[in-house]
Design a protein around this motif. Structure first.
Motif: not given
Length: 300
Positions: A281, A80-81, A117, A89-92, A119-121, A84
Motif C-alpha cells: 500500500y 478480505t484477508q 484504503y 490494507e491495514q497499517g499506517e 484501514n490505512v491510517e 489485506q
C-alpha cells in the motif's frame, strides 16, 4: 452446486420475492428461473415450494440456505484477508514535508486515498517539517516530501512534481512592474520568511546565498495569511510557490514577480528508506500521490 446457486438461494430468501432477488442479482427473470432449476437439478430435489406465487423453502432448501450462509460468509472473510495480505490494507503511513506550503494540498490527497484504503491510517507529522530527511532516517516518519536531496545510500528518491517560486509584493511596491528580480534587489528589502533556519528557504538557497547577498531585514512569520497582510501593507516581500499564490491574485492587491530571468523552478521528491521493505500500500500511495498532484492540481 456452484457459488452462484448459493447466492441465488440466499437472495430469494432474504429479499422475500423473486422480483427483489432479480434486482439484487442483476438477472433477468428467465435467467433466475434457469439458475434455480439448475440448482434443484444438481441437488436432486426441490429447494422451494411454489405456493400462491411465493417461494417457500423445503426441508432440503432450509439445509442449503444454512450452508449458503456459512460458505458465503467464509468466502467474504477469506477475500478480505487475502486483500489485506496482498495490498497491506491495514497499517499506517507517517508523512512530513520540508515546506509548510505542501500542507495546502496534502490533506486533500490523503482524504481521497483514505477512501480507497480506509484501514490505512495516514499521519501528517508536522513537527518533522524542515528536517524530514533526518526524521526519515530516524524512522520517525515513513515518507518525506522534499525539494532538497542529500546524498545518502539509505534514502531513495522519486520525483513528485516541479513548481515555480515567485516573489509576492504589494501593487505599490517598486518591484510590482519588474519582469523579474535578481539577488541584488534584496539588499534593501525586508524579507518575510515562514520560519528559520534561513538555509531551508528556497530563495536563500538558490538566489541569495550563491550571490552572497543578505536582505536588510529578515522576519520569520509562520502564518501565511499574516505574512500576506504584511506584504499587502507594503511592510516587506515574501516568496511563495506560484500555484499556492495564484488563488490570491484575483482577490488581493498583491502581485507575483518572477525570480531571475528564467524563473526559479524547483523539483519536489518523495523520499523513503532505500533498504526497507514497505507494504504494497506504500507503493500504491506513492503512485496515487503522483497522479493526483500532476493531474488534478497541475502545479508543475
Amino acid at each position: 452446486m456452484e457459488i452462484r446457486h448459493l447466492k441465488l438461494i440466499k437472495a430469494i430468501v432474504e429479499e422475500g420475492s423473486i422480483t427483489k432477488a432479480i434486482d439484487k442479482l442483476h438477472l433477468t427473470q428467465s435467467a433466475l428461473s434457469h439458475q434455480l432449476k439448475e440448482a434443484e437439478y444438481q441437488l436432486g430435489t426441490a429447494i422451494f415450494l411454489r405456493t400462491n406465487k411465493k417461494l417457500v423453502l423445503t426441508k432440503a432448501g432450509e439445509k442449503i440456505y444454512e450452508l449458503a450462509n456459512e460458505i458465503l460468509n467464509k468466502l467474504a472473510e477469506a477475500e478480505t484477508q487475502i486483500k489485506q495480505m496482498v495490498f497491506g490494507e491495514q497499517g499506517e503511513i507517517r508523512i512530513s514535508t520540508e515546506c509548510f506550503s505542501s500542507y495546502h494540498w496534502l490533506p486533500s490527497v490523503l482524504k481521497q486515498f483514505h477512501l480507497l484504503y480506509p484501514n490505512v491510517e495516514l499521519k501528517i507529522v508536522a513537527e518533522a517539517t524542515h528536517i524530514p530527511l533526518q526524521k526519515l532516517l530516524e524512522n520517525t516518519i515513513d515518507i518525506a516530501i522534499v525539494s532538497d536531496q542529500i546524498k545518502d545510500s539509505n534514502i531513495k528518491y522519486q520525483e513528485l512534481f516541479q513548481d515555480e517560486v515567485v516573489m509576492v509584493v504589494s501593487e505599490n511596491h517598486a518591484w510590482a512592474d519588474k519582469k523579474y528580480v535578481i539577488a541584488e534587489d534584496f539588499i534593501n528589502e525586508h524579507f518575510i520568511i515562514h520560519s528559520l533556519p534561513l538555509e531551508t528557504v528556497t530563495i536563500h538557497q538558490f538566489l541569495l546565498a550563491p550571490a552572497k547577498v543578505s536582505p536588510k531585514k529578515i522576519t520569520p512569520m509562520p502564518l501565511t495569511e499574516a505574512s500576506l497582510e504584511m506584504v499587502k501593507a507594503d511592510m516587506g516581500v515574501m516568496s511563495m510557490a506560484k500555484w499556492a499564490f495564484t488563488p490570491y491574485l484575483k482577490t488581493t492587491s498583491l502581485k507575483a514577480v518572477k525570480v531571475g530571468k528564467n524563473g526559479l523552478k524547483r523539483k519536489h521528491f518523495i523520499a523513503t528508506r532505500a533498504n526497507e521493505s514497505y507494504p504494497d500500500y506504500f507503493n500504491h500511495f506513492i503512485s496515487f500521490l503522483q497522479n493526483e498532484i500532476n493531474l488534478q492540481w497541475n502545479i508543475q
